[in-house]
Design a protein around this motif. Sequence first.
Motif, PDB file in Angstrom:
ATOM      1  N   LYS A   1       0.833  -1.121   0.219  1.00 25.49           N
ATOM      2  CA  LYS A   1       0.152  -0.149  -0.034  1.00 25.49           C
ATOM      3  C   LYS A   1       0.986   1.059   0.014  1.00 25.49           C
ATOM      4  N   GLY A   2       0.480   2.296  -0.575  1.00 24.35           N
ATOM      5  CA  GLY A   2       1.103   3.554  -0.624  1.00 24.35           C
ATOM      6  C   GLY A   2       1.209   4.090   0.762  1.00 24.35           C
ATOM      7  N   ALA A   3       2.428   4.333   1.047  1.00 27.10           N
ATOM      8  CA  ALA A   3       2.493   4.845   2.662  1.00 27.10           C
ATOM      9  C   ALA A   3       1.587   5.896   3.137  1.00 27.10           C
ATOM     10  N   GLU A   4       1.475   7.100   2.252  1.00 26.47           N
ATOM     11  CA  GLU A   4       0.814   8.134   2.697  1.00 26.47           C
ATOM     12  C   GLU A   4      -0.807   8.144   1.920  1.00 26.47           C
ATOM     13  N   THR A   5      -0.776   7.359   1.018  1.00 22.12           N
ATOM     14  CA  THR A   5      -2.102   7.534   0.075  1.00 22.12           C
ATOM     15  C   THR A   5      -3.130   6.319   0.366  1.00 22.12           C
ATOM     16  N   SER A   6      -2.474   5.159   0.562  1.00 22.03           N
ATOM     17  CA  SER A   6      -3.246   3.846   0.733  1.00 22.03           C
ATOM     18  C   SER A   6      -3.354   3.304  -0.633  1.00 22.03           C
ATOM     19  N   THR A   7      -2.801   3.922  -1.619  1.00 19.17           N
ATOM     20  CA  THR A   7      -2.823   3.111  -3.034  1.00 19.17           C
ATOM     21  C   THR A   7      -2.563   1.712  -2.783  1.00 19.17           C
ATOM     22  N   ALA A   8      -3.361   1.137  -3.485  1.00 21.40           N
ATOM     23  CA  ALA A   8      -3.042  -0.346  -3.609  1.00 21.40           C
ATOM     24  C   ALA A   8      -2.040  -0.814  -4.785  1.00 21.40           C
ATOM     25  N   PHE A   9      -0.733  -1.240  -4.703  1.00 20.09           N
ATOM     26  CA  PHE A   9      -0.045  -1.783  -5.363  1.00 20.09           C
ATOM     27  C   PHE A   9      -0.081  -3.370  -5.589  1.00 20.09           C
ATOM     28  N   THR A  10      -0.404  -3.897  -6.737  1.00 20.64           N
ATOM     29  CA  THR A  10      -0.536  -5.485  -6.797  1.00 20.64           C
ATOM     30  C   THR A  10       0.413  -5.825  -8.102  1.00 20.64           C
TER      31      THR A  10
ATOM     32  N   GLU B   1      14.497  -5.686  -6.857  1.00 25.58           N
ATOM     33  CA  GLU B   1      14.020  -4.455  -6.750  1.00 25.58           C
ATOM     34  C   GLU B   1      12.825  -4.152  -7.316  1.00 25.58           C
ATOM     35  N   TRP B   2      11.884  -3.104  -7.047  1.00 23.24           N
ATOM     36  CA  TRP B   2      10.822  -2.951  -7.696  1.00 23.24           C
ATOM     37  C   TRP B   2      10.607  -1.318  -7.605  1.00 23.24           C
ATOM     38  N   TYR B   3      10.145  -0.817  -8.915  1.00 23.92           N
ATOM     39  CA  TYR B   3       9.748   0.562  -8.863  1.00 23.92           C
ATOM     40  C   TYR B   3       8.287   1.004  -9.586  1.00 23.92           C
TER      41      TYR B   3
ATOM     42  N   GLU C   1       7.641   8.737  -7.141  1.00 22.26           N
ATOM     43  CA  GLU C   1       7.907   7.486  -7.297  1.00 22.26           C
ATOM     44  C   GLU C   1       7.953   6.659  -6.051  1.00 22.26           C
ATOM     45  N   VAL C   2       7.763   5.425  -6.032  1.00 25.69           N
ATOM     46  CA  VAL C   2       7.569   4.642  -5.110  1.00 25.69           C
ATOM     47  C   VAL C   2       8.564   3.308  -5.303  1.00 25.69           C
ATOM     48  N   SER C   3       9.268   2.689  -4.263  1.00 18.91           N
ATOM     49  CA  SER C   3      10.351   1.662  -4.588  1.00 18.91           C
ATOM     50  C   SER C   3      10.394   0.745  -3.452  1.00 18.91           C
ATOM     51  N   ILE C   4      10.970  -0.572  -4.053  1.00 17.81           N
ATOM     52  CA  ILE C   4      11.381  -1.378  -2.896  1.00 17.81           C
ATOM     53  C   ILE C   4      12.779  -1.663  -3.496  1.00 17.81           C
ATOM     54  N   LYS C   5      13.852  -1.481  -2.451  1.00 16.27           N
ATOM     55  CA  LYS C   5      15.147  -1.820  -2.941  1.00 16.27           C
ATOM     56  C   LYS C   5      16.124  -2.476  -1.866  1.00 16.27           C
ATOM     57  N   ASP C   6      17.131  -2.986  -1.958  1.00 20.97           N
ATOM     58  CA  ASP C   6      18.137  -3.324  -0.907  1.00 20.97           C
ATOM     59  C   ASP C   6      17.196  -4.711  -0.141  1.00 20.97           C
ATOM     60  N   ILE C   7      16.635  -5.691  -0.952  1.00 23.80           N
ATOM     61  CA  ILE C   7      15.770  -6.622  -0.420  1.00 23.80           C
ATOM     62  C   ILE C   7      16.704  -7.652   0.076  1.00 23.80           C
TER      63      ILE C   7
END
Length: 163
Positions: free
Chosen positions: A121-130, A138-140, A149-155
């Motif tokens: 989910k978006g941290a500030e907006t609760s936007t659903a990312f599926t 990594e994911w952008y 932009e939102v991201s998941i890095k350094d996994i």
Amino acid sequence: MLSLVLTADLQGVTELRPKDTEEDPYYYTFKVLCSSCREEHPNWVSFTRYEKHDIPGSRGEANFVWKCKLCGKTHSASISAGPNAYEATENNRSKGQKVVEFDCRGLEFTQFKPDGEWEAKGAETSTAFTGIDLTEGEWYDYDEKASEEVSIKDINWEVKNVK
């Protein structure tokens, strides 16, 4: 007991978790090691928390049942807790967070492969990312509501013994 522990740098998203429903189960994929003879299975193995298999010579069931080809012993594992959502906090980045816990009998999981879909989910907006794919490490994406932009890095995935 073993836990799958995740550390990651989440930017603009939180509540990262595998998409795991009874209708669309997540297949947890691991390398597995026999605790008796220390032989590692050459292939990746996958199972869901919704599957139940009889354990030979027992009245019990488990999510994953495996017979080691080298020593011939039958081993099992079941998901005992989770999946838990990974929250975007400073503490999680340094220590990690348990995503799933396993009750393992005679086997160990040594490596995890994040095959399958994840969601957040978006941290500030609760936007659903599926449909999040973490196989590349990594994911952008872009959060329209937050205009950033939102991201998941350094996994980093670790399988740890739980005391």
